[in-house]
Motif scaffolding. Structure first.
Motif, short mmCIF file in Angstrom:
data_model
loop_
_atom_site.label_atom_id
_atom_site.label_comp_id
_atom_site.label_asym_id
_atom_site.label_seq_id
_atom_site.Cartn_x
_atom_site.Cartn_y
_atom_site.Cartn_z
N UNK A 7 38.07 60.71 69.46
CA UNK A 7 37.55 59.32 68.79
C UNK A 7 37.98 58.36 69.80
N UNK A 8 37.14 57.50 70.53
CA UNK A 8 37.74 56.70 71.56
C UNK A 8 36.78 55.64 71.98
N UNK A 9 37.21 54.35 72.30
CA UNK A 9 36.35 53.34 72.85
C UNK A 9 35.97 53.54 74.18
N UNK A 10 36.34 54.68 75.00
CA UNK A 10 36.03 54.94 76.37
C UNK A 10 35.56 56.43 76.35
N UNK A 11 34.63 56.86 76.06
CA UNK A 11 34.21 58.11 76.09
C UNK A 11 34.00 58.71 77.53
N UNK A 31 35.39 79.30 74.84
CA UNK A 31 36.80 79.47 74.23
C UNK A 31 37.23 78.24 73.56
N UNK A 32 36.55 77.20 74.12
CA UNK A 32 36.95 75.62 73.68
C UNK A 32 35.73 74.69 73.35
N UNK A 33 35.57 74.09 72.34
CA UNK A 33 34.46 73.45 72.07
C UNK A 33 34.97 71.89 71.78
N UNK A 34 34.63 70.89 72.79
CA UNK A 34 35.04 69.76 72.61
C UNK A 34 34.09 68.41 72.49
N UNK A 35 34.33 67.78 71.28
CA UNK A 35 33.16 66.79 71.00
C UNK A 35 33.90 65.27 71.22
N UNK A 36 33.28 64.38 71.88
CA UNK A 36 33.85 63.06 72.24
C UNK A 36 32.73 62.01 71.64
N UNK A 37 33.44 61.20 70.72
CA UNK A 37 32.81 60.26 69.90
C UNK A 37 33.31 58.85 70.32
N UNK A 38 32.22 58.04 70.50
CA UNK A 38 32.34 56.46 70.64
C UNK A 38 32.69 56.05 69.27
N UNK A 39 33.77 55.18 69.47
CA UNK A 39 34.14 54.67 67.90
C UNK A 39 33.25 53.49 67.41
N UNK A 40 32.43 52.95 68.64
CA UNK A 40 31.69 51.78 68.39
C UNK A 40 30.45 52.22 67.64
N UNK A 41 30.32 53.64 67.66
CA UNK A 41 29.11 54.17 66.74
C UNK A 41 29.28 53.92 65.33
N UNK A 42 30.23 53.72 65.02
CA UNK A 42 30.77 53.58 63.41
C UNK A 42 30.79 52.10 63.04
N UNK A 68 37.50 53.04 62.38
CA UNK A 68 38.29 54.26 62.64
C UNK A 68 38.24 55.16 61.43
N UNK A 69 38.47 54.61 60.31
CA UNK A 69 38.34 55.62 59.18
C UNK A 69 37.20 56.13 58.94
N UNK A 70 36.00 55.38 58.95
CA UNK A 70 34.61 55.94 58.89
C UNK A 70 34.47 57.17 59.93
N UNK A 71 34.98 56.82 61.26
CA UNK A 71 34.71 57.86 62.26
C UNK A 71 35.78 59.07 62.04
N UNK A 72 36.70 58.98 61.49
CA UNK A 72 37.68 60.11 61.08
C UNK A 72 36.94 60.89 60.14
N UNK A 73 36.57 60.18 59.26
CA UNK A 73 36.11 61.20 58.03
C UNK A 73 34.92 61.74 58.35
N UNK A 74 33.99 61.10 59.13
CA UNK A 74 32.66 61.73 59.74
C UNK A 74 32.98 62.96 60.53
#
Ligand code: 4GX
Length: 239
Positions: A7-11, A31-42, A68-74
């Protein structure tokens, strides 16, 4: 397969990093899966604001709790109900990341990495939604993105099947907790400097003893803390 969500503001900072080198290979080989999420989406306001002035005054800004809490819980689920792994805030206030911790994280199913910016995050984010705080060292960066990348890279290279050469990990565990001595490749003489004769001798036992001695010597001179036999700083880790 390990899943890491960031979770970042600079994806955009993660784009090249995640596509290249061992991390890129690990992802392509599933072997690894990574998701990058723009905090501003929340955020829900027109300007996608993620920060606000600190209560009590002072310089800089603080990351506001709602997005931040919304993003983390999502991304991670709620702390109470069935998360598959820790939510980690990268922060100078965190416990220092070391190889033992990296190995522990590599055994998790899911990691959620929260990258703070500005002067930090509202304490209630930590109280409500963060499981651990991790620091990559005592120097000041501008955000948690580079620390998150350091953690991802350290963890990725320990995932089963990622190393091209499975012997590298065995060698490493033998060298555990010590610095590596000098390495050489061809040519045998470069600008008048020779590769130590023992490395060209073909005597594998002698090579191993020489390397062990170089490693111990270098560690004693540069990082005596790593050799300290009794006390908190001596740490065991198994890759
Ligand atoms: N190892 N920084 C985080 C903002 C911040 C401050 C407090 C959360 C809490 C750092 C480090 C580091 C600078 C990243 C401040 N976010 N993080 N950022 N060294 O210096 O991890």
């Amino acid at each position: 397969m390990l899943r890491i969500d960031v979770i970042t503001i600079f994806p955009g900072l993660f784009e090249a990093f995640l596509g290249e080198s061992m991390v890129g290979i690990a992802r392509r080989e599933s072997l690894l899966d990574v998701g990058v999420h723009d905090l501003r989406d929340w955020t829900s306001d027109r300007h996608h604001v993620v920060d606000d002035a600190p209560y009590g005054g002072g310089p800089g800004m603080v990351m506001k709790p709602e997005p931040l809490v919304e993003a983390i819980e999502a991304v991670a689920g709620e702390r109470s109900s069935g998360r598959k792994g820790p939510v980690i805030l990268l922060s100078p206030q965190g416990a220092r990341l070391d190889q033992e911790k990296v190995a522990e994280l590599a055994r998790e199913e899911h990691l959620v990495l929260v990258c703070g910016r500005y002067e930090g995050v509202d304490q209630r984010v930590i109280d409500l939604a963060v499981d651990e705080e991790v620091s990559i060292g005592d120097y000041v960066l501008s955000g948690g993105e580079v620390p998150a990348m350091a953690l991802i890279e350290g963890v990725s290279r320990l995932l089963p099947g990622v190393l091209g050469n499975p012997e590298s990990l065995t060698t490493e565990s033998f060298q555990a907790g010590m610095l590596e001595g000098p390495q050489y490749t061809r040519p045998a003489v470069f600008r008048g400097l020779e590769v130590p004769q023992v490395l060209r001798s073909g005597d594998h036992g002698a090579v191993e003893r020489w390397r062990a001695e170089r490693a111990r010597d270098l560690t004693r001179r540069r990082r005596p803390d790593l050799l300290e036999p009794s006390g908190e700083q001596m740490k065991e880790y198994t890759p």
